[in-house]
Design a protein around this motif. Sequence first.
Motif, PDB file in Angstrom:
ATOM      1  N   LEU A 119      54.742   3.645  -9.530  1.00 33.69           N
ATOM      2  CA  LEU A 119      54.664   2.293  -8.968  1.00 33.69           C
ATOM      3  C   LEU A 119      53.681   1.421  -9.750  1.00 33.69           C
ATOM      4  CD1 LEU A 119      54.693   3.230  -5.176  1.00 33.69           C
ATOM      5  CD2 LEU A 119      56.549   2.145  -6.457  1.00 33.69           C
ATOM      6  N   GLY A 120      52.597   2.038 -10.213  1.00 32.26           N
ATOM      7  CA  GLY A 120      51.637   1.283 -11.012  1.00 32.26           C
ATOM      8  C   GLY A 120      52.249   0.790 -12.308  1.00 32.26           C
ATOM      9  N   LYS A 133      53.844  -2.546  -9.226  1.00 35.04           N
ATOM     10  CA  LYS A 133      53.805  -2.641  -7.774  1.00 35.04           C
ATOM     11  C   LYS A 133      52.421  -2.147  -7.336  1.00 35.04           C
ATOM     12  CE  LYS A 133      58.804  -1.938  -7.303  1.00 35.04           C
ATOM     13  NZ  LYS A 133      59.897  -1.142  -6.704  1.00 35.04           N
ATOM     14  N   TYR A 134      51.414  -2.992  -7.686  1.00 30.96           N
ATOM     15  CA  TYR A 134      50.024  -2.559  -7.592  1.00 30.96           C
ATOM     16  C   TYR A 134      49.571  -2.254  -6.164  1.00 30.96           C
ATOM     17  CZ  TYR A 134      49.846  -4.279 -12.399  1.00 30.96           C
ATOM     18  OH  TYR A 134      50.074  -4.486 -13.729  1.00 30.96           O
ATOM     19  N   LYS A 135      49.959  -3.100  -5.235  1.00 24.12           N
ATOM     20  CA  LYS A 135      49.478  -2.939  -3.858  1.00 24.12           C
ATOM     21  C   LYS A 135      49.974  -1.616  -3.264  1.00 24.12           C
ATOM     22  CE  LYS A 135      47.069  -4.846  -0.572  1.00 24.12           C
ATOM     23  NZ  LYS A 135      45.632  -5.140  -0.764  1.00 24.12           N
ATOM     24  N   ALA A 158      47.769   1.854  -2.319  1.00 21.48           N
ATOM     25  CA  ALA A 158      47.796   2.503  -0.996  1.00 21.48           C
ATOM     26  C   ALA A 158      48.083   4.002  -1.121  1.00 21.48           C
ATOM     27  CB  ALA A 158      48.841   1.825  -0.116  1.00 21.48           C
ATOM     28  N   LEU A 159      49.008   4.359  -2.009  1.00 26.46           N
ATOM     29  CA  LEU A 159      49.333   5.784  -2.187  1.00 26.46           C
ATOM     30  C   LEU A 159      48.183   6.533  -2.851  1.00 26.46           C
ATOM     31  CD1 LEU A 159      53.100   5.747  -3.240  1.00 26.46           C
ATOM     32  CD2 LEU A 159      52.120   6.803  -1.215  1.00 26.46           C
ATOM     33  N   PHE A 160      47.532   5.884  -3.869  1.00 24.09           N
ATOM     34  CA  PHE A 160      46.379   6.530  -4.503  1.00 24.09           C
ATOM     35  C   PHE A 160      45.280   6.806  -3.482  1.00 24.09           C
ATOM     36  CE2 PHE A 160      47.568   5.000  -8.937  1.00 24.09           C
ATOM     37  CZ  PHE A 160      47.668   6.280  -9.463  1.00 24.09           C
ATOM     38  N   ALA A 218      46.219   9.654  -1.223  1.00 26.58           N
ATOM     39  CA  ALA A 218      46.102  10.938  -1.918  1.00 26.58           C
ATOM     40  C   ALA A 218      44.637  11.361  -2.038  1.00 26.58           C
ATOM     41  CB  ALA A 218      46.748  10.852  -3.293  1.00 26.58           C
ATOM     42  N   ILE A 219      43.762  10.390  -2.337  1.00 29.32           N
ATOM     43  CA  ILE A 219      42.329  10.685  -2.472  1.00 29.32           C
ATOM     44  C   ILE A 219      41.735  11.112  -1.130  1.00 29.32           C
ATOM     45  CG2 ILE A 219      40.089   9.599  -2.874  1.00 29.32           C
ATOM     46  CD1 ILE A 219      41.458   8.020  -5.151  1.00 29.32           C
ATOM     47  N   LYS A 220      42.192  10.501  -0.068  1.00 32.13           N
ATOM     48  CA  LYS A 220      41.702  10.875   1.256  1.00 32.13           C
ATOM     49  C   LYS A 220      42.077  12.319   1.567  1.00 32.13           C
ATOM     50  CE  LYS A 220      41.859   9.508   6.123  1.00 32.13           C
ATOM     51  NZ  LYS A 220      42.446   8.569   7.115  1.00 32.13           N
TER      52      LYS A 220
END
Length: 776
Positions: free
Chosen positions: A697-698, A702-704, A708-710, A713-715
């Motif tokens: 997406l990046g 489709k930055y937004k 949100a997915l990054f 994933a980090i959480k």
Amino acid sequence: MTAEAANGCEERAGRGGNVSHQHNAEARGWQPEGFRMAEWDADLDYIVPSSVLPPFWAKLVVGFVSLVCFARSYDGDFVFDDSEAIVNNKDLRAETPLGDLWHHDFWGSRLSSNTSHKSYRPLTVLTFRMNYYLSGGFHPASFHVVNILLHGGVSVLLVDVFSVLLGGLQYTSKGRRLNLAPRSSVLAALLFAVHPVHTECVAGVVGRADLLGALFFLLSFLGYCKALREANKEGTHSTCWVLLSILLGAVAMLCKEQGITVLGLNAVFDILVIGKLNVLEIVQKVLHKGRSLENPGVLRNGGLLFRMALLALGGAGMLFARWRIMGTGPPAFTEVDNPASFADSMLVRAINYNYYYSLNAWLLLCPWWLCFDWSMGCIPLIKSVCDWRVIAPAALWFCLIGLICQALCSEDSHKRRILTLGLGFLIIPFLPASNLFFRVGFVVAERALYLPSAGYCMLLTCGLGALSRLTKRKKLIAALVLGILFINTLRCVIRSDEWRTEDQLFRSALSVCPLNAKVHYNVGKNLADKGNQTAAIRYYREAVRLNPKYVHAMNNLGNILKERNELQEAEQLLSLAVQIQPDFAAAWMNLGIVQNSLKRFQAAEQSYRTAIKHRRKYPDCYYNLGRLYADLNRHVDALNAWRNATVLKPEHSLAWNNMIILLDNTGNLAQAEAVGREALELIPDDHSLMFSLANVLGKSQKYKESEALFLKAIKAHPNAASYHGNLAVLYHRWGHLDLAKKHYEISLHLDPTASGTKENYGLLRRKLEQMQKKDV
């Protein structure tokens, strides 16, 4: 028939009393007024005190003792076969239709499959499923507690069963069944409750099949006794109770195949106790030529013959239904499972079968050396009559023949009946495990002794009673019995603790069966699972040394050597494994992985194809085949292989990830995005899929959505340096330079060696410095 024989089920109240016509039986409950307990039962007075004889207290004591023995196992893990029968058994899960339980074996495989062991126990699997549902998942404690309680229930029921077997079937005028052997029945039930050979059934969750089978076995027997309540009147019985007893026998068989043998025990009990058959008298009439061969009374009893017909028809119906469900093909066992059954010589088979019987008898007599598995060389074959071990079956048959002679030839009708019923309870439930009717998949199995041990406890109780009668040192006999109960209880506690973890269980077997290749294999596997590869290699090598055809040990050893980059030896082991067992799909796949690592791509592809040929639904093999094609830049073939893996196993995260990454690397961003979204719908909490789709997406700007997915994933996985690094790249492209700087620094803190992140961070810092200079 002699007068003494005719009174076989009416034990003498005194020298001339007839217990069947007393009317004041309810006055004192457990010891009715006007009744005297069997004379022989009084000899156990020093062993079993009067305070535990009332039915409630007797059952309470037996139940409490049985729970104490095995309570240590309540918080144990799933060990040994529990993994396959429970954790990996899809029949326990809610998404599996309940109807599938009736078409699958105990392990969740279809009965029609060539690999099925044909162990048909749907009611036991149903209780596992209920356990899973009520406890909210695979929580071992709930499964273990049910097993412990079931053993307690079986032990308590045996108080009633032993009271009938030892004291006869007698009722008061008001219909209360009398216990004419209260001390003997309590002692026999206590000996059963504390027998260490039961540990496998109680502490191992898969042993529930034996526990449930025994429970309904005993209920079937007691139901049959209920049917015979009025059988002292010529030819009378309750047909409904007989049919219910047969139905309970069928339920027992649906819990464990051994359960059907209750019909045989019911028949023996009916003929000996109700029909009052005197085998010795019949033999004497046959051998004595001068006496007429009149039909014995048992053959003139229409009610008895009718009940025998019902039992025979019920048993035949059960076996026919079982045969239709199982299919005509027998279960497939290998030589290592039961080597004696594969011996060419009938004499060798007979000698070894009898040696196995003697080992089972020894486990009942001295249950100190216990092992979770007795196969794989644990008991070497006897190949010659010169082998000193032939003494064991000779001793066994010497004892059995002595007991049989006593059971047939004793002048005491009570003694004849007790010994015959005790031998019947010992032998009849053991017949399915005897190799006499069909080949079984084990050499010795402690679980197969759960029901037969009740017959042993009954015979032991009679022996202790006789010993107490012959000696004046009754307190010494009482001390002996208490010592046996205490030592067995202690052994149960120790053995239950060994069954709590696989490590303890497997290591405990090393001293009992040091020649058992499976023991070394399981110790090695347990060490490998814990990451101790060096020690695991040692045990795997010993397993292969003890059994040079042990393909599973070769496969696991080859896997570890592959991970340690010892590829040449790994290839040799795996090649030997597939040569010994050509349909071993897992070994073919692992051989393909090794050949791929050795850059022998054509051979690797052939190995993968062979694995899939032998196991068509093999998602992991399709995944590895896709990796091979990706290494060869055969992108379409790689995508097709990974797609096959996800079709067979929708939760195959690695296959989904590889598809997304390959499509991303080849510039097919739209297709990569579609695959990523499809994967996340199936596996919504997989952080690696979130990360891969976020990258796509990046690149698609489709930055937004990518951000949100990054962050999600980090959480889920906050210490993944690459997640922070790629999020920093996204912010870098997006123009959020401060956020990019923050996540570059987090990423480098987690992984200071990441060269790509260092380079990108350097570019960002130079850009920020340039911007600061312009501002100045």
